[in-house]
Motif scaffolding. Sequence first.
Motif, PDB file in Angstrom:
ATOM      1  N   GLU A 195      77.594  93.534 115.914  1.00  0.00           N
ATOM      2  CA  GLU A 195      76.586  93.588 116.975  1.00  0.00           C
ATOM      3  C   GLU A 195      76.512  92.254 117.716  1.00  0.00           C
ATOM      4  OE1 GLU A 195      71.834  94.131 117.401  1.00  0.00           O
ATOM      5  OE2 GLU A 195      72.739  94.180 115.414  1.00  0.00           O
ATOM      6  N   VAL A 196      76.481  91.194 116.947  1.00  0.00           N
ATOM      7  CA  VAL A 196      76.343  89.879 117.548  1.00  0.00           C
ATOM      8  C   VAL A 196      77.548  89.561 118.422  1.00  0.00           C
ATOM      9  CG1 VAL A 196      76.039  87.439 117.062  1.00  0.00           C
ATOM     10  CG2 VAL A 196      74.991  89.125 115.573  1.00  0.00           C
ATOM     11  N   ALA A 197      78.708  89.929 117.924  1.00  0.00           N
ATOM     12  CA  ALA A 197      79.930  89.622 118.652  1.00  0.00           C
ATOM     13  C   ALA A 197      79.885  90.228 120.046  1.00  0.00           C
ATOM     14  CB  ALA A 197      81.128  90.170 117.887  1.00  0.00           C
ATOM     15  N   ASN A 198      79.390  91.428 120.070  1.00  0.00           N
ATOM     16  CA  ASN A 198      79.296  92.127 121.329  1.00  0.00           C
ATOM     17  C   ASN A 198      78.450  91.407 122.350  1.00  0.00           C
ATOM     18  OD1 ASN A 198      80.448  94.346 122.267  1.00  0.00           O
ATOM     19  ND2 ASN A 198      79.369  95.744 120.900  1.00  0.00           N
ATOM     20  N   GLU A 199      77.323  90.922 121.888  1.00  0.00           N
ATOM     21  CA  GLU A 199      76.358  90.353 122.798  1.00  0.00           C
ATOM     22  C   GLU A 199      76.796  89.023 123.360  1.00  0.00           C
ATOM     23  OE1 GLU A 199      72.711  90.154 120.734  1.00  0.00           O
ATOM     24  OE2 GLU A 199      72.525  92.318 120.610  1.00  0.00           O
ATOM     25  N   THR A 200      77.472  88.240 122.542  1.00  0.00           N
ATOM     26  CA  THR A 200      77.750  86.883 122.986  1.00  0.00           C
ATOM     27  C   THR A 200      78.972  86.787 123.876  1.00  0.00           C
ATOM     28  OG1 THR A 200      78.885  86.632 120.923  1.00  0.00           O
ATOM     29  CG2 THR A 200      76.694  85.663 121.084  1.00  0.00           C
ATOM     30  N   SER A 201      79.827  87.764 123.805  1.00  0.00           N
ATOM     31  CA  SER A 201      81.122  87.603 124.446  1.00  0.00           C
ATOM     32  C   SER A 201      81.026  87.341 125.940  1.00  0.00           C
ATOM     33  CB  SER A 201      81.964  88.849 124.191  1.00  0.00           C
ATOM     34  OG  SER A 201      81.233  89.975 124.624  1.00  0.00           O
ATOM     35  N   GLU A 202      80.040  87.942 126.570  1.00  0.00           N
ATOM     36  CA  GLU A 202      80.040  87.833 128.019  1.00  0.00           C
ATOM     37  C   GLU A 202      79.636  86.459 128.532  1.00  0.00           C
ATOM     38  OE1 GLU A 202      75.933  89.729 129.339  1.00  0.00           O
ATOM     39  OE2 GLU A 202      77.116  90.830 127.915  1.00  0.00           O
ATOM     40  N   GLY A 203      78.958  85.717 127.691  1.00  0.00           N
ATOM     41  CA  GLY A 203      78.503  84.414 128.165  1.00  0.00           C
ATOM     42  C   GLY A 203      79.561  83.347 128.110  1.00  0.00           C
ATOM     43  N   VAL A 204      80.665  83.661 127.472  1.00  0.00           N
ATOM     44  CA  VAL A 204      81.657  82.649 127.185  1.00  0.00           C
ATOM     45  C   VAL A 204      82.167  81.925 128.421  1.00  0.00           C
ATOM     46  CG1 VAL A 204      83.975  82.313 126.327  1.00  0.00           C
ATOM     47  CG2 VAL A 204      82.367  83.702 125.052  1.00  0.00           C
ATOM     48  N   GLN A 218      73.457  80.846 127.696  1.00  0.00           N
ATOM     49  CA  GLN A 218      74.438  80.057 126.963  1.00  0.00           C
ATOM     50  C   GLN A 218      74.113  78.601 127.232  1.00  0.00           C
ATOM     51  OE1 GLN A 218      78.219  81.563 126.949  1.00  0.00           O
ATOM     52  NE2 GLN A 218      79.160  79.752 126.085  1.00  0.00           N
ATOM     53  N   ILE A 221      84.406  88.885 134.166  1.00  0.00           N
ATOM     54  CA  ILE A 221      83.289  88.036 134.554  1.00  0.00           C
ATOM     55  C   ILE A 221      83.751  86.648 134.939  1.00  0.00           C
ATOM     56  CG2 ILE A 221      81.550  89.200 133.188  1.00  0.00           C
ATOM     57  CD1 ILE A 221      81.992  86.538 131.361  1.00  0.00           C
ATOM     58  N   ILE A 248      83.421  82.726 118.799  1.00  0.00           N
ATOM     59  CA  ILE A 248      82.201  82.508 118.028  1.00  0.00           C
ATOM     60  C   ILE A 248      82.547  81.785 116.740  1.00  0.00           C
ATOM     61  CG2 ILE A 248      80.402  83.663 116.716  1.00  0.00           C
ATOM     62  CD1 ILE A 248      80.533  85.845 118.923  1.00  0.00           C
ATOM     63  N   THR A 295      72.835  84.336 130.895  1.00  0.00           N
ATOM     64  CA  THR A 295      73.910  85.308 130.781  1.00  0.00           C
ATOM     65  C   THR A 295      73.386  86.730 130.827  1.00  0.00           C
ATOM     66  OG1 THR A 295      73.762  85.085 128.399  1.00  0.00           O
ATOM     67  CG2 THR A 295      75.489  83.850 129.496  1.00  0.00           C
TER      68      THR A 295
END
Lengths: 454, 525
Positions: free
Chosen positions: A437-446, B421, B12, B464, B518
Motif C-alpha cells: 500500500e505504501v509503495a503505491n502512494e509514494t511513487s508519484e512524488g518521486v 515530498q 509525471i 523507497i 504531491t
Amino acid sequence: MRKVQTHRTARLDLVMPKVVLQAGELDAAKTTGLQACNDSYVLAEQPLTAMKLVKKAIEKDKSGYVTLYPEELEDMWHVYNLIQKDDQLKATTIRRIQSESSTGSSSSQRVRLTLTILVETVDFDPQAGLLRINGKVSSESQYVKMNSYHTIDLELNRNFTLFKNEWDTIALERVEDACDISKQADVAAIVCQEGLANVCLLTQHMTIVRQRIESPIPRKRKGSVTNYEKGLVRFYDQVYQALLRHVNFDIVKGVIIASPGFVKDQLYQYIFSQAVKTDNKLLMENRSKFLLVHCSSGHKHSLQEVMQDDSVKSKLADTKAAREVAALDRFYVMLNNDPDRAFYGFKHVSKAGERGAIGTLLVTDDLFRSADIATRRKYIELVESVRATGGTVFVFSTLHVSGEQLNQLTGVAAILTFPLPDIEEEDDFEENGTEDEVANETSEGVGAANDLGL
Amino acid sequence: MTKKPSSQAKSIDEDVEFLEDDDDNQMDFDMAALNLGEKKTKTAKPKKVSSMASTPANSQPSSPKVSPLAKIPASKRVDVEAEYAKRSSEKAKLNMVVIGHVDAGKSTLMGHFLYALGQVSDKTIKKYEREAQKIGKSSFAYAWVLDETGEERSRGITMDIATNHFETKSKQFTLLDAPGHRDFIPNMISGAAQADVAILVVDATTGEFEAGFDANGQTKEHALLVRSLGVQQMIVAVNKLDVMDWSEARFEEIKAKLGTFLVQAGFRKSKLYFVPVSGLTGENLVSRSADTPLNQCEPFLIYESRFLDQFEPPMRPLDRPFRMAVSDFFKGGIGSSSGVSVAGRIDAGHVQVGEQVVAIPGGETGIVKTMQVNDETANWGAAGDSCLMTLTGLDIMQLSSGTVLCTPSNVVPVTSHFEAQIVVFDIKVPITSGFPVILHHQSLNEPASVVKLVAIIDKSTGEIIKKNPRHLSKGSTATVRIKLANRPIPLETFKDNKDLGRVMLRKGGETVAAGVVTQILSFGS
C-alpha cells in the motif's frame, strides 16, 4: 441568603460532612436551591485557591469515594480527568419534572435536587469551563425514576462526590495535584506577530486561547507607508481591547507579551500610551507584571518557546509545564542522537518497559481518560512499572501545546537508559504486511523531489 | 482517498524541473529550467503511477459556465497571448529577490544601485542623507530608498519586502528587497515565492561573512529557501570589499566556500555569478574606478552588464487557468477610486481588465476594474507579472493573506490535509509524526502538523528506503502527510502549479524542511 451562609461555613470548615449529605433533605434543596440559583454571589466570586478536598474515604480494595469542592475553571479540567465511565457521581442538579394532574392538564417545574448517576459520557468545554456528565440515575429519588437518564452540569462552588470502584495511582495523584494550593499560578500570554495575536491564559494544566485576533495589515508600498502604519495601529488597538476584556489582573500573576521582531515592544508601548491616555489605573498599577519575551511566531505553538524562557519560568510558580516541554525536547534530541534509546507508540514503549529500560516516560492525560478500562489499566501498569524501576514519569496535559504534540505522537514516548536496537527490528518484521500500500502512494512524488535538488 | 491504479498513468516527470550536475548537459538543464523538458529523468521511475486522486482542477466537470470575459464587449477584449508574445519579444519581465544575512548590506546595495540607475533623484538621496545623519545612521541613507517605514529607519533594519522596478537592455526587473533578520523570514519567503532569480548578498568583512555563513546565520537558510522556491539562477554579491581593500584572496576564499555550499544546495555552477562590490561606495555596481584591483571582474548590474541580461526568463504557464496568490490587499482602488486593491504575482494564466475573478477561499467573485503591471497602468497581465489590481464587487472581508484569485471556470482546490515530498534541512531535532510546524505557502503562514511519515526516499534513485519511519533526520528526503491545524488553505499539487505547489515547514524560527505537494487528500473544509 441562607444558602450563602452555608457556603461560607463549608469553605471555612472543610471536613464538615453536613454539606455533602444534603441528599436526603429534598425539601430544603428544593427551596434553597432555587434561590441560590439566582444568587449572583456564587458566580461573582473568583477565589485564588485550588480545589478543596472535603472528604476522602477509600477502602483497602481501592474502592471508595472522594468529595470535592471545585472553585475555579481549572478544577473542572481536573474533574474531567478524574471521572470515568461507570463511576458514580453525586451532585446537586436541576431537573425539569413533568406531572399530570387528575384532570389531564400537565404542568412542569424545575427542581433542584441531589442525584447520583452512573457515568456514561463526559463532555468538557475548556473555553467556558463547562463539564457535563451524562448517565443513568442510580439513586432513589422522589422525583426521578431509577435508571432514567440525567445530565449533570457540574457547577463551581458546589460539592460533589465521586465514587469509583478502583482509585488507581493516576486518579489519586490527580486529586492531590488539584488540591495543592502552592502550585497555582495563572499567567496571561499574548503571542503575536504582525497581524496575528493569540491572547491566552496559562495555568498549570491548561492553555486556553481566549481570543485569536487576525487583522490584515497592508504592506509597505513604494512611496506610501500610511496604509501600513494605520493597519498596525488598528491591530494593536484590537489586541489592547482584548487584553482589557480577557485579562483579570486580580488573578494573573504576570502578563507575557511574546513575538518575533519588534511587535512586542511596539505593542507594549501602545498599551501603556493608551493606558495613560485613558487614565487606566488598573493597567498602570500592574505595569510590573508585564514581561516581554522573544518567540518565533504569533501562532499558539510558540508558547512552547515562551515557557522555556527563564524569565517566564520564574513567573510561573510551578514549572511543571516548562519541565514537560524540556522533557519532550530531550526526547527529540535523543531520537536524533541515539534513535535506539528513544521510542514512541505503546507497542515499542511497553517492550522497552518490559526490559526495565525506561528512564523517562512521557504520557498524556488523554490516555487515562480512555473510556475503555482495560486501556487505562494498561497505561497505569506501564506508569507504575516505570516508577518501580526508578524512572521518572511526566503526565502531560493535553490542553498544553506540548501535550497536544505528544498526543499526536501516539501519546506515549520514552527515553531509555540503555539502547535497545532490536525493538525496531522486531517491529519491522511484524509490519511487513502493509508494504504494498505504501509503495503505491509514494511513487508519484518521486519525480518532484528532484526539483528541489537538495 | 482511494487509489485507482493508473487509468491516467500519464508520466509525471514531463514537467519536473530536475537537477543533475553534469556540465556537458547544459541544453537539457536549460530545457528543464524553462519547464520545457520533454526529457525523461534518468532516475528510476515508478512502475505504477497511481492517479492523482482527482484534484478538482482536473476532474471538475467542465460546467458550461459563463466565460469570465462575458462582460467585456468583444471589441475591447485583449488577446493576451498575442500581446504577451509581442511584449516578450521586446523586453522580458523577471522578478528578482535580494537575500542574505542581516546587515549584509542588501538594502544599501540595492538603494545605491537604484540611485545610480537614476530611479531615485539626487534630491531624495540628499534628503535621506541629512535625515539619516540626524539620527546617527548616516551610512543607512541608501537603504532608506527601500526601508520606508519609521520603524525600519529608526532601527536600521529591513522588516518587510520592498518592491521596485528597473530595466536593463533586454529585461524588465521587479526588484524585491527581502529582510535578512531571522525574525522576518516569513516576509522573506513571501517575497522569494514571487521570484524567478535572486541576488545573494554576503558581507566580506572579517568575521562577518563567517557569522552569516555559519550555523546561526541566514546566508545558508536564505539560499536553501530560494532554491526550494524554484530559483535556479543567482548572482552572489560579495559586499563591503572596500573595507577589505579589495583583497582578491578574500574574494576567492568566499567564492570557494560559498560556491561549494551552493552547488551542494542544488545550484548549478554555471548559473552562479560571483561579483565583488561595495554597496556603500557604489563601486562595481554601475561603474567601477580604474584603481580597483579587481577590475578584471566585470562590473555587474549595469545596463550593459552581462550578468543581469544573462538571466533567462523562465517559461511562464500562460495556458494554465488564472491564479494569483495575494500578497497584499487594502481598501480603496488605484488612484482614488473605490473598491479593493490586491497585489501579488500572477502564478499562472492571464487576466485582463473587465474580467471576472474568484477569491478562494470564500468563493466570492469580483471584477477587475483597473490594473498596474510593474507600477505602470496596463489592461492585461500574464503569468510572472507582479501586479496591482482594483477589484469591484468584492468585499474586503473576503480577502485574507492566503487568498488566491482564480478564474471562475477553474478554481484552486482548498484543503487541510495533503501529502508532500519534503527535503529535511539541517535540523537539531528529528521530525516525527505529530511534529508541529508553521506551514509557509506563498504569503501565508499557518500552524500545521506532520501527521504521518509515509516513507523515506532515496533522492537520487527515487526508491523507497524505509516505509513508516519513526523519524526523519537531517538531510533525508521523505513523503509525509501534513494537516493544517486551524483552517484549510488553497493549495495545488506541484504537478498542476509549480508556485502554488511548494511549501516550507518552519519551527521555532528555523526552516526544518521544504517540499512540494504531491497529493491533496481532502477537499473543502
